[in-house]
Structure formats: structure tokens, C-alpha cells
Design a protein around this motif. Structure first.
Motif, PDB file in Angstrom:
ATOM      1  N   HIS A 104       0.801  -1.246   0.005  1.00 28.66           N
ATOM      2  CA  HIS A 104      -0.040  -0.133  -0.038  1.00 28.66           C
ATOM      3  C   HIS A 104       0.733   1.224   0.153  1.00 28.66           C
ATOM      4  N   GLY A 123      -2.797  -1.146  -4.092  1.00 33.29           N
ATOM      5  CA  GLY A 123      -4.225  -0.597  -4.173  1.00 33.29           C
ATOM      6  C   GLY A 123      -4.366   0.166  -2.841  1.00 33.29           C
ATOM      7  N   HIS A 124      -5.714   0.558  -2.556  1.00 33.85           N
ATOM      8  CA  HIS A 124      -6.701   0.666  -3.597  1.00 33.85           C
ATOM      9  C   HIS A 124      -6.484   1.767  -4.535  1.00 33.85           C
ATOM     10  N   THR A 128     -13.638   2.172  -3.775  1.00 35.09           N
ATOM     11  CA  THR A 128     -14.144   0.617  -3.915  1.00 35.09           C
ATOM     12  C   THR A 128     -15.171   0.550  -2.720  1.00 35.09           C
ATOM     13  N   GLY A 158     -11.497  -0.799  -7.209  1.00 38.36           N
ATOM     14  CA  GLY A 158     -12.127   0.175  -8.186  1.00 38.36           C
ATOM     15  C   GLY A 158     -11.808   0.048  -9.475  1.00 38.36           C
ATOM     16  N   MET A 178     -12.233  -7.676  -8.193  1.00 37.89           N
ATOM     17  CA  MET A 178     -13.265  -8.525  -7.304  1.00 37.89           C
ATOM     18  C   MET A 178     -14.417  -8.182  -7.728  1.00 37.89           C
ATOM     19  N   SER A 179     -15.103  -7.094  -7.418  1.00 39.99           N
ATOM     20  CA  SER A 179     -16.512  -6.789  -7.510  1.00 39.99           C
ATOM     21  C   SER A 179     -16.910  -6.599  -9.051  1.00 39.99           C
TER      22      SER A 179
HETATM   23  C1  LIG Z   1      -8.976  -7.451  -2.304  1.00 39.85           C
HETATM   24  C2  LIG Z   1      -8.558  -5.866  -2.058  1.00 39.85           C
HETATM   25  N1  LIG Z   1      -7.113  -5.376  -1.808  1.00 39.85           N
HETATM   26  C3  LIG Z   1      -6.964  -4.288  -1.891  1.00 39.85           C
HETATM   27  C4  LIG Z   1      -5.672  -3.416  -1.372  1.00 39.85           C
HETATM   28  O1  LIG Z   1      -5.776  -2.268  -1.721  1.00 39.85           O
HETATM   29  O2  LIG Z   1      -4.795  -4.118  -1.132  1.00 39.85           O
HETATM   30  S1  LIG Z   1      -8.348  -3.453  -2.617  1.00 39.85           S
HETATM   31  C5  LIG Z   1      -9.131  -5.031  -2.479  1.00 39.85           C
HETATM   32  C6  LIG Z   1     -10.659  -4.879  -3.146  1.00 39.85           C
HETATM   33  C7  LIG Z   1     -10.888  -4.904  -4.538  1.00 39.85           C
HETATM   34  O3  LIG Z   1     -12.222  -4.906  -4.907  1.00 39.85           O
HETATM   35  P1  LIG Z   1     -12.723  -4.397  -6.222  1.00 39.85           P
HETATM   36  O4  LIG Z   1     -11.999  -4.843  -7.444  1.00 39.85           O
HETATM   37  O5  LIG Z   1     -14.186  -4.728  -6.111  1.00 39.85           O
HETATM   38  O6  LIG Z   1     -12.615  -2.756  -6.140  1.00 39.85           O
END
Ligand SMILES: Cc1nc(C(=O)O)sc1CCOP(=O)(O)O
Length: 208
Positions: A104, A123-124, A128, A158, A178-179
Motif C-alpha cells: 500500500h 491498491g486500492h 471501491t 475500483g 473483485m466486485s
Molecule cells: C482485495 C483488495 N485488496 C485491496 C488493496 O488495496 O490491497 S483493494 C481490494 C478489493 C478490490 O475490490 P474491487 O475490485 O471490487 O474494487
């Protein structure tokens, strides 16, 4: 290595639903992360066995955190968090596992590289639901990290088909979603959209 497209389980879907989606989409992705943080090793084993039984190649499966489960099943690799075993320890004992580290900040990314990680997941990047209330880190740090370390940086958070271009132009070597995939109305159609964008914008900006 081609520009990477990873998808990540939500931790909320029942096994059958997740595995059915994964069985349809795996030809279009490079890796499927089993990120089921509240599940026991035995439950994770059920997820992995079901994926393999439905035709998902073990070489496309990455297990979050649980090095033991990843090693036992001989999957592609393991995704490590700050609370996981270090990349160095995993590499020393299981050299065949691909090791990704979730980072991060630039400091964490440099530490991951030094520790022997094969890639990092940063990320992120964008807002998100999965990180509600935590400000997104944006593209600038992504650029800095991607230009400061040698291992691939895969962006997460996101990411939608229409921002893949920005992400890859910022130096990311891939995306993780993910989503956007697992909670989509039509996951297969959505995965194809992402894959098209990764192919379109990945080729020009990634040389490895
Ligand atoms: C599992 C995960 N890790 C993150 C990080 O910042 O390390 S953000 C995240 C979730 C990402 O979800 P979506 O694709 O739905 O935005």
C-alpha cells in the motif's frame, strides 16, 4: 510475460456460485485468487478441489495468505498480506510457488521486492465498496512504485473496463478485479470486456 489479468473471490459467495463463475471465466484470466479470509484450511481445500474438478487449471489458482494450503494443492502461488509469512520464508521453503505481496506504499513495495516477491499487488487505486471509508491511493503512487521497482506491479481497487487504460499507462503490469467480475450481472461478458481492454492497452505499455 503478458499483461496480467487477475480476478479475486469476494469471500461472500457460496462455493457453488463462485466455482460456477470461475469455471466460465478462467480461459480469459491469468489468475483466480481464492481470498476467503474467514474460511478454514479444510473449507479452502473444498474451494480449490471444486475449482480443479470444474476444469480451472491449478496453475491459474492463487491462494490468499495460506501458504500451507497453496503448497499442498500445488497451485500457482500465494498472495501474502502484512500478517502473512514473509516472501523470503515462503520462497525458502516452497520455491515453486509464485509469491505476490499486497502493498500500500512505495516502502512496502520495495520491501516486498527485497524479500523475494515475484510481483506486488498495489491498491486500492480507485474508490471501491470493498474499502469503504478508506481514501483511494490514486494513480500517482502507482506510477512512482511501478517506476521504482523491477518486479511487476498489479493494480487493484475500483478497476473498471473504462479505467484499465489509465492504470496500464501508469506503469502497472496488470489489473486485479473483485466486485467488477464476481458481483457483475453477467460475469463472463464483463470478464471479456476487461480482457479486451487489457489486451488493447497492455501491449503498448508493458514490455516484459
Ligand atoms: C482485495 C483488495 N485488496 C485491496 C488493496 O488495496 O490491497 S483493494 C481490494 C478489493 C478490490 O475490490 P474491487 O475490485 O471490487 O474494487
Amino acid at each position: 510475460m503478458n499483461t496480467q489479468f487477475h480476478v479475486i473471490s469476494t469471500g461472500m459467495q457460496p462455493l457453488e456460485q463462485f466455482v460456477t463463475i470461475a469455471a466460465h471465466i478462467h480461459p480469459y484470466v491469468d489468475a483466480i485468487h481464492v481470498r476467503e479470509k474467514t474460511k478454514t484450511a479444510r473449507e479452502l481445500a473444498d474451494f480449490i478441489s471444486a475449482l480443479v474438478a470444474r476444469g480451472v487449471p491449478a496453475r491459474k489458482i492463487i491462494v490468499n495468505d495460506r501458504v500451507d494450503v497453496a503448497a499442498v494443492f500445488g497451485v500457482k502461488g500465494v498472495q501474502l498480506a502484512y500478517h502473512s509469512l514473509s516472501a523470503k520464508t515462503v520462497k525458502a521453503h516452497f520455491p515453486s510457488l509464485v509469491v505476490g505481496c499486497s502493498v500500500h506504499s512505495l516502502e512496502e513495495a520495495m520491501e516486498a521486492e527485497k524479500s523475494g516477491a515475484d510481483y506486488c499487488l498495489y491498491g486500492h487505486v480507485f474508490p471501491t465498496e470493498c474499502k469503504r471509508g478508506v481514501p483511494p491511493r490514486g494513480l500517482e503512487t502507482l506510477k512512482t512504485i511501478a517506476s521504482s521497482i523491477y518486479i511487476p506491479v498489479i493494480a487493484i481497487g475500483g478497476i473498471q473496463p473504462d479505467n484499465v487504460k489509465q492504470v496500464l499507462q501508469s506503469g502497472a503490469s496488470g489489473i486485479a478485479v473483485m466486485s467488477g467480475v464476481f458481483l457483475a450481472k453477467d460475469p463472463l461478458a464483463r470478464v471479456k470486456e476487461y480482457a479486451r481492454m487489457v489486451k488493447k492497452w497492455g501491449e503498448d505499455f508493458n514490455e516484459w
